[in-house]
Write a protein that holds these residues in place. Sequence first.
Motif, PDB file in Angstrom:
ATOM      1  N   GLU A 156      -7.992  -0.068 -13.626  1.00  0.00           N
ATOM      2  CA  GLU A 156      -6.909  -1.030 -13.413  1.00  0.00           C
ATOM      3  C   GLU A 156      -6.528  -1.720 -14.717  1.00  0.00           C
ATOM      4  O   GLU A 156      -5.345  -1.938 -14.999  1.00  0.00           O
ATOM      5  N   GLU A 177      -3.792   0.162  -4.106  1.00  0.00           N
ATOM      6  CA  GLU A 177      -5.064  -0.468  -3.737  1.00  0.00           C
ATOM      7  C   GLU A 177      -5.285  -0.418  -2.219  1.00  0.00           C
ATOM      8  O   GLU A 177      -5.079  -1.413  -1.517  1.00  0.00           O
ATOM      9  N   ARG A 240       1.373  -3.263  -8.702  1.00  0.00           N
ATOM     10  CA  ARG A 240       0.308  -3.033  -7.718  1.00  0.00           C
ATOM     11  C   ARG A 240       0.919  -2.871  -6.332  1.00  0.00           C
ATOM     12  O   ARG A 240       1.919  -3.498  -5.996  1.00  0.00           O
ATOM     13  N   THR A 247      -7.526  -5.557   2.118  1.00  0.00           N
ATOM     14  CA  THR A 247      -7.107  -5.668   0.721  1.00  0.00           C
ATOM     15  C   THR A 247      -6.448  -7.008   0.478  1.00  0.00           C
ATOM     16  O   THR A 247      -6.802  -7.723  -0.473  1.00  0.00           O
TER      17      THR A 247
END
Length: 281
Positions: A156, A177, A240, A247
Motif C-alpha cells: 500500500e 481493500e 482506495r 473493512t
Amino acid sequence: MSKTWFITGASSGIGRLVTEQALERGDRVAATLRRPEALEDLRAEHGDRLWTARLDVDDARQVAAVVDEAFANFGRVDAVVNNAGFGVFAAVEEATDEQIRRVVETNLFGSIRVVRAALPHLRSQRHGRILQVSTAGGQTTYPNFSYYHASKWGIEGFCETVAQEIAPLGIGLTIVEPGATPTGFGGALATAPVMPEYDAGPAGDVRRALAGGAFPLPNDPAKIARAMIDSLDLEPAPLRLPLGTDTYHDVRASLVARLDELDARRELALSVADDHRAATA
C-alpha cells in the motif's frame, strides 16, 4: 466500449470472479495463474477473448515475459489486476523463515514486479488502470497475520507513492481493500505449530474463532468483483476502494486510533524542532 484486462491469480477467488464477469460483459482477458488448465471451461465458452499463461509472480523473468506477451497478444490492456497472493496464519515466533520469505516475495515483490513490467506498456498507451488487490489488513491489523500485514502495508505504501508518479502519464492506480470474504483464501493459509505462550493470548483467541466458525465472513465475493470492474468508470481513479462492512468499520477505527495517538504526542513531536532553523525559515 469493451475493455482488456490482465489479471494475476485468476484461478480462484476474486481473480477468477473478475475474469468471469469481465468475459460475460464482452471484455477480453489475459488471465495468468500457476495452472492455466484451471480456466479451460472459460476458454471453451469465450474462445480467443480469453488468453491464458502460466505465471509465478515470484519469478522476475517470467513476469516480464508474460506481461510483454499479453500486451503483444491483445495490442492494449486497459486494466492490470494485481491479485496473486499468499497468506501465513501464525504468531510472530511460529512462522518459519521460508513462510515469511514467501509471503513477502509474493505479496510485495511479486506485485511490484507486475507493476514495473506493465508500466512501459501503459506509458506508451498513455492510458490504463492498475488495480492492486490489498485487504482491510493493509491499514489495520489482526493477531496471527503479522507477516501478511507486513506485505500488505508495504504494497500500500508503494502504491500510494506510485499513484502520484504515474497520474500525469494518464495512468490511474487503485488499492482494492476487500474485507473477510468466503473465497477459500482462509483455507489456503499456511500455518505453523502452535506455541503455548501465544496460544494463551490474542493469537490463540483468533485461531480458535477461525477454527470454530466464529470468525465472520460478511462480504459477497461476486459483489466485490463487480465493484472492482465498475471502478474503471470512476474518474479520476480512486486511490482506495474499501470493500466490506468489516473493512469500513475496522479501518475507520484503526485510523481514528492512530490519529488520537498522533495528537496525544503532538507536544513531543514539536519539541524536537530546531529552534534556530525555525526562526530563520
